[in-house]
Design an enzyme around this catalytic site. Sequence first.
Site, PDB file in Angstrom:
ATOM      1  CB  SER A 266      -0.995   0.208   1.272  1.00 53.60           C
ATOM      2  OG  SER A 266      -1.791  -1.243   1.350  1.00 53.60           O
ATOM      3  CG  ASP A 338       9.157 -11.360  11.521  1.00 55.15           C
ATOM      4  OD1 ASP A 338       8.217 -12.233  11.072  1.00 55.15           O
ATOM      5  OD2 ASP A 338      10.026 -12.222  12.252  1.00 55.15           O
TER       6      ASP A 338
END
Length: 824
Positions: A266, A338
Amino acid sequence: MARLFRWLLRLTTALLILSLLGFVLVRHLALRSLPEYDKTRAVAGITADIEIIRDNNAVPHIMALSDRDAFFGLGYVHAQDRLWQMMLMRRTAQGRLSEIFGQRTVRTDTLLRRLDLYPLAVSSVQHQDPRTLDALEAYSAGVNARIQEINTDALGRGAPEFFLFDSAMAPWQPADSIAIVKLMALQLTGHLREEVLRFRTALTLDDERRLSDILPDIPGDGVAALPDVASLLPGVDLDTIPRYAASEAEDSFLPPSPRRGLSGASNAWAAAPGRSASRGSLLANDPHLGLTAPAIWYLARMELQSGGVIGGSIPGIPAIMVGRSEKLGWGLTSSYLDDQDLFFEEVNPDDPEQYRTPTGWKRFQTRKSIIDIDDAQPITITLRFTENGPVLPGSQFDIDKITPPGHVVSLGWTALSGEDTSMSAAVGLMMASDVPEAIETSRNFVAPSQNLTLVDADTVAMKLVGHMPKRDPNHQSLGRMPAPGWVAQNRWQGVLPYSSNPAFIAPEGGIVGNTNNKVIDRPFPNHVSFDWGDSQRVQRWRTLMQGRKVHTRDSFIEGQLDTVSTAARTLLPLIGRDLWYTGESAPEGTPERRRQQALALLADWNGEMNEHMPEPLLYSAWLRFLQQRLIRDDLGPLAEEYTHIEPLFIERVFRNVDGAAGWCDIIRSARIESCSDISRLALDDALVWIDETYGTQLESLRWGDAHVAIHKHTVLGDTPILRSIVNIRQNTSGGDFTLLRGRTAGTGPEPFSNVHSAAYRGVYDFADPDSSVFITSTGQSGHPLSRHYDDLGQLWRRGEYIPMSLDIDLARAAATGITRLVKP
């Protein structure tokens, strides 16, 4: 003979008549499922009348006297236009696709059952705050009101697809919406695949130092070194793990998660009043997802007690996920946190029902699950869970390619929570009045993690939202590769406090933004991520933002539509430095002459990935063949996993960073090849491929002919005849590394097709809110026979937008229909 002819004529005529009648019947039934926007309908479950005004683009403006009724209206319009899409997403999350699609989706169902997403969604319902529970219940009631209307009035089952795939429409439940949020989390994270690929690559490379070339870290301080793979599994013979094994074929039909390189991405950026020409804050946002027909996004406006909100919603979820209210604008970009770790779990050789833990052997938690299959016997699978998470099937994600004998692999993931309050955060965000309140309510986000960009009248900010796993500083692989789950230091220790999530509030420069780039440099375990989604677009974004003292709505739009590739500008001088302007002109028709013609075109190119130009295709094909030549002899079949160009890898090789030029030498040849040799051969490869695929006239090539945006119907997109009706194809500009991002497929007969892009774009100007604009990549309707199925798609392709106004009089003046839901 004449009699036979007459009978054949009669039979042919009868068949034609029957075919015509069949076509008329099918068309009639299909048209019955088209929603009627101009009507009055009595429905149960509302506290007062609801008015739904459809503007000329079929965007619903839901006017209600209470929040509950507004959410009811949103559920109703979602079901009007996207019922098939909603039901398909629900079935996917539940692991129940095979009930209607048969054997084709058993692998997908098996994975979703093992992840346990739907039961976790059911458990999460009770953890929502009261206003969100009310919203979920009202939204469900709105969906069910539409389903009841379809059944009562025989409205063609609500969507044409239901005629092809017969399935009962169970009532919508609050847990269904939460399950779709979890399904979106699966679509937006790719760390699981990165861990598997990093481990496989480390096993395959003879020199593990080369791992930092092919899987490079984003430049910046504080990146920790990886351990030697052998140290992760002492006592395990690594030769028992396949080194060169080819990957399993990806599911071509309803895959459970995107291929590597096609997870979330994005852009978002915001300017404070001091950096705005109009003295009002600005926000631009374009979330990137896989292109589908219809798009995942659905435009809507709701009138809440806190004021009007408008923007992009996702059918099945009762919230405006990206958009603005009268006081606040918000946008989302994938944070690349993560949020996943893989764990090797050692199975007890004396008891396969047990696995090793830091304190000894422990029994797997198990549960039977039955998968019903259309036209086949149901199958029963045993779900297994460890303290680290669910055990994954070896057939998914190439797990079996990294699993040592006597072990299984489990998954730790923030989305695997039965107390997931992300829905409460999304609902609360719509009702927040300013940036501080929005940041506070966003502490409830769990997964997927996102960078939340915010603006109000005075302030711009960006905050990473979602749970950040708390890892031990001594984690053996730093969460970058699978690690032994029985070693205490590898296990998660809960989540970090929300205050530790990176935040950038009211920066001195007045501009914040994110292109999935590395946003912060902190040492492990507070690092956020080692793998980021962008190292190129951010360079162009920085240039555009700093190139102006003040910005406008139009300059933000120009940024969203910018097609200049910084990667091309950087790499072409490197890979072509020994090829340009060398030697005399070669004879016509020779490979040398073709190469010279291509290089002459590229020499004058500015890196703009324009659909009408030949240079982007020449450049892209050259880089594709170049990377394959560099890695094929080193990685063998594993090279097929590297489907997209990694600019940092190419740059490291051609700058010979830490000896990376060694990739240019072909191991199995007697001579030592230089990088110039490989570059020249790759260009010749590219030109041969282009000649065979697009023709021999280089000046006549068009990037748009290769970079075709394929908005594929999720189920019918590959069905002969029907695919020409349900799919949308458009030539487009942009590429993998431009702000107008059009991520290429990377594989198949159309490797440069645009399959992952900004399916929603919005630009909000708080100096003149009614001048705000947005667009989606297809249209509002999911019905292929509706004029609103693809009417926004051509505007999207041309870089045009439609107004984003909360002025109800403007919507009413151009209304294509008004639906009134009234109390019985």
